[in-house]
Design a protein around this motif. Sequence first.
Motif, short mmCIF file in Angstrom:
data_model
loop_
_atom_site.label_atom_id
_atom_site.label_comp_id
_atom_site.label_asym_id
_atom_site.label_seq_id
_atom_site.Cartn_x
_atom_site.Cartn_y
_atom_site.Cartn_z
N ALA A 1 -6.76 7.67 -6.68
CA ALA A 1 -7.88 7.87 -7.61
C ALA A 1 -7.39 7.90 -9.05
N LEU B 1 -17.84 4.15 -6.90
CA LEU B 1 -17.35 3.92 -8.26
C LEU B 1 -18.48 3.67 -9.25
N VAL C 1 -16.07 0.07 -0.30
CA VAL C 1 -16.24 0.32 -1.73
C VAL C 1 -17.71 0.14 -2.07
N ASP D 1 -10.67 0.45 3.42
CA ASP D 1 -11.74 1.34 2.99
C ASP D 1 -12.90 0.56 2.40
N LEU E 1 -7.65 -0.55 -5.22
CA LEU E 1 -8.01 -0.27 -3.82
C LEU E 1 -7.55 -1.39 -2.90
N ARG F 1 -14.21 5.42 5.61
CA ARG F 1 -14.14 5.99 4.27
C ARG F 1 -14.70 4.99 3.26
N THR F 2 -15.35 5.52 2.23
CA THR F 2 -15.89 4.65 1.18
C THR F 2 -15.58 5.24 -0.18
N TRP F 3 -15.04 4.42 -1.06
CA TRP F 3 -14.83 4.79 -2.45
C TRP F 3 -16.09 4.43 -3.24
N ILE G 1 -15.28 8.39 -10.00
CA ILE G 1 -14.60 7.92 -8.79
C ILE G 1 -14.80 8.99 -7.72
N ASP H 1 -4.55 10.27 -1.67
CA ASP H 1 -5.87 9.88 -2.17
C ASP H 1 -6.03 10.23 -3.65
N LEU I 1 -14.40 9.66 -3.29
CA LEU I 1 -14.07 9.22 -1.94
C LEU I 1 -15.03 9.92 -1.00
#
Length: 263
Positions: A12, A87, A69, A67, A60, A83-85, A107, A8, A109
């Motif tokens: 990133a 940004l 976003v 995942d 991504l 899971r969510t990124w 950024i 991860d 996670l």
Amino acid sequence: MRTTPLSDIEIAEEMADAARAAILPYFRQGNLETSNKLAEGFDPVTIADRAAEKAMRGVLSRHCPNDGVLGEEFGHTEGNSGRTWVLDPIDGTRGFISGTPTWGVLIALSAQDGPVLGVIDQPYIGERFIGTSEVAQVTGPLGTNALKTRATRALDQATLFTTFPEVGTSQDRAGFRAVAEQVQLTRYGMDCYAYALVAAGQADLVIEAGLNAYDIQAPIAVIQAAGGIVTDWQGGPAHDGGRALAAANPDIHAAALEILRHY
């Protein structure tokens, strides 16, 4: 040729590298076209904001397409991994268009209970702050060093940051001023770099209001990894945005929170 998946942190960092490459050609170049998101007031967005988020989303899509976003410029894309990124391609666009180096790429996670990884990247200076449960470090012109918040305990010894003197609503401003009147030094206009400086042991407090999730999740992870604490003004979770109090340690957090919770 590498056959194992990236970690991860590696994902990133690849996103941060991609955002740097997308943004820097536009910084301090003059006559940058700027749009205003608001009918009243000023919330700028530039081609650099959009290019950076597209670049990060591209990373991504290659490495973790399942995942989710959440990005400032292109909204929420659902995933199915849990899971969510999160940004923010340029946190501090006002600073960016003004030529100051206080803006940054954020950024995070995020899991259900908040961020588990955060990156605050300042492309022009070349500093990258990373925080996870296992890593708290900054890499920049002075090499790679551990992040550790400082141990200031009393408000009259503290340095306080915020982005705008006109913090949030009139009630938000009153709460901020009540703390600012007690500290040794107050500084403005720092954008996300303020949170990085708390994590690096250079400041004690950041107080803000009117935040979105993408403004605060990366700073939460970085500051917590360095030994600090981030909550809302009542001591609860701050990862969904709104009001935020970031502090170098539990003592200085408690002192500021005792004032803010009345607002």
